[in-house]
Design a protein around this motif. Structure first.
Motif, PDB file in Angstrom:
ATOM      1  N   UNK A  32      -7.621  -8.002  -0.924  1.00 19.13           N
ATOM      2  CA  UNK A  32      -7.785  -7.829   0.519  1.00 19.13           C
ATOM      3  C   UNK A  32      -7.187  -6.500   0.966  1.00 19.13           C
ATOM      4  N   UNK A  33      -5.980  -6.186   0.517  1.00 20.75           N
ATOM      5  CA  UNK A  33      -5.292  -4.984   0.984  1.00 20.75           C
ATOM      6  C   UNK A  33      -6.049  -3.712   0.619  1.00 20.75           C
ATOM      7  N   UNK A  34      -6.746  -3.725  -0.488  1.00 21.55           N
ATOM      8  CA  UNK A  34      -7.489  -2.535  -0.876  1.00 21.55           C
ATOM      9  C   UNK A  34      -8.537  -2.153   0.157  1.00 21.55           C
ATOM     10  N   UNK A  35      -9.128  -3.162   0.762  1.00 23.26           N
ATOM     11  CA  UNK A  35     -10.319  -2.916   1.559  1.00 23.26           C
ATOM     12  C   UNK A  35     -10.117  -3.041   3.067  1.00 23.26           C
ATOM     13  N   UNK A  36      -8.952  -3.468   3.520  1.00 23.73           N
ATOM     14  CA  UNK A  36      -8.838  -3.781   4.935  1.00 23.73           C
ATOM     15  C   UNK A  36      -7.775  -2.988   5.695  1.00 23.73           C
ATOM     16  N   UNK A  37      -6.539  -3.025   5.245  1.00 24.80           N
ATOM     17  CA  UNK A  37      -5.549  -2.304   6.043  1.00 24.80           C
ATOM     18  C   UNK A  37      -4.344  -1.939   5.193  1.00 24.80           C
ATOM     19  N   UNK A  38      -3.486  -1.119   5.778  1.00 20.55           N
ATOM     20  CA  UNK A  38      -2.333  -0.608   5.056  1.00 20.55           C
ATOM     21  C   UNK A  38      -1.098  -1.421   5.447  1.00 20.55           C
ATOM     22  N   UNK A  39      -0.190  -1.570   4.513  1.00 19.60           N
ATOM     23  CA  UNK A  39       0.956  -2.437   4.719  1.00 19.60           C
ATOM     24  C   UNK A  39       2.162  -1.845   4.015  1.00 19.60           C
ATOM     25  N   UNK A  40       3.218  -1.535   4.771  1.00 19.97           N
ATOM     26  CA  UNK A  40       4.462  -1.030   4.204  1.00 19.97           C
ATOM     27  C   UNK A  40       4.226   0.128   3.230  1.00 19.97           C
ATOM     28  N   UNK A  41       3.384   1.051   3.617  1.00 23.58           N
ATOM     29  CA  UNK A  41       3.178   2.223   2.771  1.00 23.58           C
ATOM     30  C   UNK A  41       2.090   2.057   1.746  1.00 23.58           C
ATOM     31  N   UNK A  42       1.251   1.046   1.888  1.00 25.21           N
ATOM     32  CA  UNK A  42       0.195   0.838   0.904  1.00 25.21           C
ATOM     33  C   UNK A  42      -0.913   1.874   1.007  1.00 25.21           C
ATOM     34  N   UNK A  43      -0.740   2.866   1.856  1.00 27.68           N
ATOM     35  CA  UNK A  43      -1.729   3.944   1.929  1.00 27.68           C
ATOM     36  C   UNK A  43      -1.873   4.642   0.590  1.00 27.68           C
ATOM     37  N   UNK A  44      -0.852   4.544  -0.253  1.00 23.32           N
ATOM     38  CA  UNK A  44      -0.903   5.208  -1.546  1.00 23.32           C
ATOM     39  C   UNK A  44      -1.486   4.333  -2.651  1.00 23.32           C
ATOM     40  N   UNK A  45      -1.909   3.122  -2.287  1.00 19.09           N
ATOM     41  CA  UNK A  45      -2.418   2.232  -3.325  1.00 19.09           C
ATOM     42  C   UNK A  45      -3.709   2.800  -3.916  1.00 19.09           C
ATOM     43  N   UNK A  46      -3.950   2.520  -5.178  1.00 15.28           N
ATOM     44  CA  UNK A  46      -5.136   3.094  -5.827  1.00 15.28           C
ATOM     45  C   UNK A  46      -6.417   2.470  -5.293  1.00 15.28           C
ATOM     46  N   UNK A  47      -7.542   3.078  -5.637  1.00 17.16           N
ATOM     47  CA  UNK A  47      -8.828   2.603  -5.124  1.00 17.16           C
ATOM     48  C   UNK A  47      -9.629   1.861  -6.193  1.00 17.16           C
TER      49      UNK A  47
ATOM     50  N   UNK B 129       3.216  -7.950  -5.031  1.00 19.20           N
ATOM     51  CA  UNK B 129       4.310  -8.307  -4.130  1.00 19.20           C
ATOM     52  C   UNK B 129       5.397  -7.240  -4.049  1.00 19.20           C
ATOM     53  N   UNK B 130       5.218  -6.116  -4.719  1.00 21.58           N
ATOM     54  CA  UNK B 130       6.127  -4.973  -4.572  1.00 21.58           C
ATOM     55  C   UNK B 130       5.432  -4.006  -3.605  1.00 21.58           C
ATOM     56  N   UNK B 131       5.438  -4.396  -2.340  1.00 21.94           N
ATOM     57  CA  UNK B 131       4.513  -3.898  -1.333  1.00 21.94           C
ATOM     58  C   UNK B 131       4.324  -2.381  -1.321  1.00 21.94           C
ATOM     59  N   UNK B 132       5.417  -1.627  -1.263  1.00 24.95           N
ATOM     60  CA  UNK B 132       5.288  -0.181  -1.079  1.00 24.95           C
ATOM     61  C   UNK B 132       5.856   0.605  -2.257  1.00 24.95           C
TER      62      UNK B 132
ATOM     63  N   UNK C 230      20.671  -3.538  -9.451  1.00 26.88           N
ATOM     64  CA  UNK C 230      19.845  -2.554 -10.118  1.00 26.88           C
ATOM     65  C   UNK C 230      18.703  -2.215  -9.159  1.00 26.88           C
ATOM     66  N   UNK C 231      18.483  -0.951  -8.802  1.00 23.51           N
ATOM     67  CA  UNK C 231      17.362  -0.629  -7.918  1.00 23.51           C
ATOM     68  C   UNK C 231      16.026  -0.941  -8.588  1.00 23.51           C
ATOM     69  N   UNK C 232      15.022  -1.274  -7.767  1.00 27.17           N
ATOM     70  CA  UNK C 232      13.729  -1.650  -8.331  1.00 27.17           C
ATOM     71  C   UNK C 232      12.888  -0.447  -8.732  1.00 27.17           C
ATOM     72  N   UNK C 233      13.299   0.733  -8.304  1.00 30.08           N
ATOM     73  CA  UNK C 233      12.643   1.970  -8.726  1.00 30.08           C
ATOM     74  C   UNK C 233      13.729   2.910  -9.228  1.00 30.08           C
ATOM     75  N   UNK C 234      13.489   3.575 -10.354  1.00 32.92           N
ATOM     76  CA  UNK C 234      14.476   4.495 -10.904  1.00 32.92           C
ATOM     77  C   UNK C 234      14.780   5.614  -9.921  1.00 32.92           C
ATOM     78  N   UNK C 235      16.049   6.017  -9.868  1.00 30.49           N
ATOM     79  CA  UNK C 235      16.489   6.993  -8.871  1.00 30.49           C
ATOM     80  C   UNK C 235      15.922   8.379  -9.099  1.00 30.49           C
ATOM     81  N   UNK C 236      15.400   8.664 -10.290  1.00 32.66           N
ATOM     82  CA  UNK C 236      14.839   9.996 -10.545  1.00 32.66           C
ATOM     83  C   UNK C 236      13.334  10.041 -10.336  1.00 32.66           C
ATOM     84  N   UNK C 237      12.766   9.001  -9.724  1.00 33.28           N
ATOM     85  CA  UNK C 237      11.327   8.971  -9.465  1.00 33.28           C
ATOM     86  C   UNK C 237      11.023   9.508  -8.059  1.00 33.28           C
ATOM     87  N   UNK C 238       9.924  10.253  -7.903  1.00 32.99           N
ATOM     88  CA  UNK C 238       9.483  10.643  -6.554  1.00 32.99           C
ATOM     89  C   UNK C 238       9.228   9.394  -5.710  1.00 32.99           C
ATOM     90  N   UNK C 239       9.686   9.424  -4.492  1.00 31.91           N
ATOM     91  CA  UNK C 239       9.519   8.271  -3.612  1.00 31.91           C
ATOM     92  C   UNK C 239      10.710   7.337  -3.590  1.00 31.91           C
TER      93      UNK C 239
END
Length: 553
Positions: A149-164, A243-246, A373-382
């Motif tokens: 649904x999210x791919x085709x309808x709307x953006x949520x918590x930064x999902x603008x970057x989700x793949x197509x 479920x890892x929204x953004x 423990x952070x869910x994204x490594x601290x040396x990653x962009x974003x």
């Protein structure tokens, strides 16, 4: 929806779960339950004790008797932030509610998902609490091939970057996937299948073998549905935002590292559950039932080898020593996230890979931040040092997954270090704010940019389960009727009154002596074995009713 459509809909649900109508004990208030709950003793850390009781007070505000129109069959504890119940959240909530199993609806909260299971085995991640209805965005009304649904309808918590990615690609016959029956649900809701893990965590604390028998078929059907709908051309499993929204990973997702590892974990959990049931059936002479279960176990075992091999071949990068999601073109996604650690709890990593993963956990440039423990490594962009939801926050569920994975590979000290770091930081923020938060920032000891407080909810794990299991050191094992106590010097008086496991209630108090030894007073309403570990010394004592034990290192 007409009455006839409603009736037809209900006939497709809950076919495999033998609890069909509501039945449960009366809900207790916190005031009624307080004198029954485990009472931790930690002489030098009153802050731990204060946070512990506040956690249970909030938890009891989030217990519910289902409404008659919901169709739910058991009382439940919910996620604490909306009018919906969530499978992913509920599974983790059960893990600390096990400590108070007779007095709060923990594991039986999952009953309300099994009773809504579709006739092909699918279970949604989300239902309305009052009505029991599906969350409408996740329903595949058109019965199209798998899609999001999210791919085709709307953006949520930064999902603008989700793949197509178009997920229909996995159904093309030239990729070996001919699916005659599209799913009832969209991909957004078919993720994180960890109910079997939650059931095993509960069983090992409660010893309730009858429950394993009750949930066996619903779980096997759920596993088979996900295997059918999500398995792709790479021999892995697809996800979208998982479920890892953004998360920064989202724009690359094709084959999900977490869902792929979770399917191995799911299969291995079912194999273990099946083993306990086979033993039960053989004991009572139900050989045909044992034979059927054994055939399912063998099938699941074949799956674990198949999936684990694909994960290690395609998702493990030997140059960096880390697991990554797979893009739709078969290349590894360039983002390090906590999803890699599902490979530990699922038992996929070999010893060398496990060493590499622990090195990343100890690296202050990636996962070893002020709050682990952070869910994204601290040396990653974003990466967001203030949390940013799934761009860097510390979450109780993912920490619990990491801790249990480390324990599986024998990294008990690192597991304890991470658990106590999380506990200490949660308690410090509680002292400052008076509440428990949904998630926490990795680079400062405060609530960061989290917006949900009184979150008990899964955040109750740290101040209850981590306190008793890692700070005080108590862990019950109902399968062996054994309680292990890992004592450490310098803590003063520690212990727990009314520690509950395997259907028995135990009082334990260890008083530190002037020479550094401990004098332990223990009493129980039923026999059990007490294993005390103190320094290099270990003692095993059969407790029938009460005893005093002196132990020194």
């Amino acid at each position: 929806m007409t009455n006839n459509q409603v009736q037809q809909e209900q006939q497709r649900r809950g076919l495999f779960f033998n609890k069909k109508t509501y039945a449960d004990t009366s809900l207790l208030t916190f005031e009624e339950a307080r004198s029954l709950l485990p009472e931790p003793i930690f002489e030098s850390r009153q802050d731990y004790i204060d946070c512990y009781w506040r956690t249970w007070e909030i938890a009891y505000r989030n217990t519910h008797v289902p409404t008659p129109q919901s169709g739910f069959v058991s009382n439940f504890t919910d996620a604490a932030f909306s009018n919906n119940i969530f499978l992913w959240d509920t599974a983790f909530i059960t893990m600390f509610c096990n400590l108070a199993h007779p007095y709060i609806p923990g594991i039986r909260s999952l009953d309300n998902f099994y009773c809504k299971q579709m006739d092909d085995g699918e279970i949604s991640r989300q239902y309305f609490r009052e009505t029991g209805e599906d969350f409408p965005k996740w329903v595949n009304v058109e019965r199209k091939p798998l899609h999001s649904f999210f791919h085709n309808h709307y953006k949520h918590r930064g999902l603008a970057e989700i793949n197509d990615l178009e997920f229909e690609v996995m159904y093309k016959p030239d990729l070996g996937r001919t699916v005659e029956n599209p799913p009832y649900y969209r991909l957004d809701t078919l993720n994180h299948p960890i109910a079997a893990w939650a059931e095993l965590e509960s069983f090992k604390h409660t010893g309730d073998l009858n429950r394993l028998e009750l949930i066996w078929e619903p779980l096997v059907r759920y596993y088979d549905a996900l295997r059918y709908h999500l398995y792709n051309q790479y021999g892995l499993f697809v996800t979208d935002w998982a479920s890892m929204d953004n998360s920064p990973r989202n724009k690359y997702l094709g084959s999900g590292l977490d869902i792929s590892c979770e399917m191995v974990l799911f299969a291995r959990n079912l194999i273990e559950i099946g083993g306990y049931l086979v033993a039960k059936y053989m004991e009572v002479g139900a050989t045909e039932e044992a034979k059927q279960l054994t055939a399912t176990i063998e099938r699941l075992d074949q799956d674990t080898k198949l999936f684990a091999d694909a994960i290690n071949i395609l998702m493990w990068d030997p140059q960096t020593g880390f697991y990554y999601d797979l893009k739709n073109d078969g290349q590894r996604a360039p983002v390090k996230t906590i999803a890699a650690y599902w490979a530990l709890i699922a038992g996929i990593a070999d010893e060398e890979q496990a060493v590499k993963l622990t090195e990343w956990l100890n690296d202050p440039n990636t996962f070893n931040r002020a709050h682990r423990v952070p869910v994204c490594a601290a040396d990653e962009p974003g990466y967001d040092p203030r949390g940013g939801y799934w761009r860097g926050s510390v979450w109780a569920p993912t920490n619990t997954m990491v801790i249990r994975g480390l324990e599986k590979y024998g990294y008990n000290e690192l597991a304890k270090e991470i658990a106590l770091n999380h506990l200490d930081n949660v308690v410090k923020v509680f002292q400052d704010t008076g509440t428990i938060w949904e998630n926490y920032p990795p680079d400062s000891i405060d609530s960061g940019n989290a917006d949900k407080k009184d979150f008990v909810g899964w955040s109750g794990i740290a101040s209850t389960l981590y306190l008793l299991e890692h700070a005080i050191g108590l862990k019950g094992n109902a399968i062996h009727n054994e309680l292990t106590w890992r004592l450490e010097p310098g803590k003063g008086s520690v212990g727990c009154r009314r520690y509950w496991f395997a259907g028995k209630t135990v009082d334990l108090v260890a008083t530190e002596q002037e020479d550094g030894s401990y004098l332990i007073a223990v009493s129980s309403d039923a026999p059990f074995k007490l294993k005390v570990q103190f320094g290099a010394k270990e003692t095993m004592t059969e407790i029938s009713d009460s005893a005093q034990i002196r132990i020194s290192s």
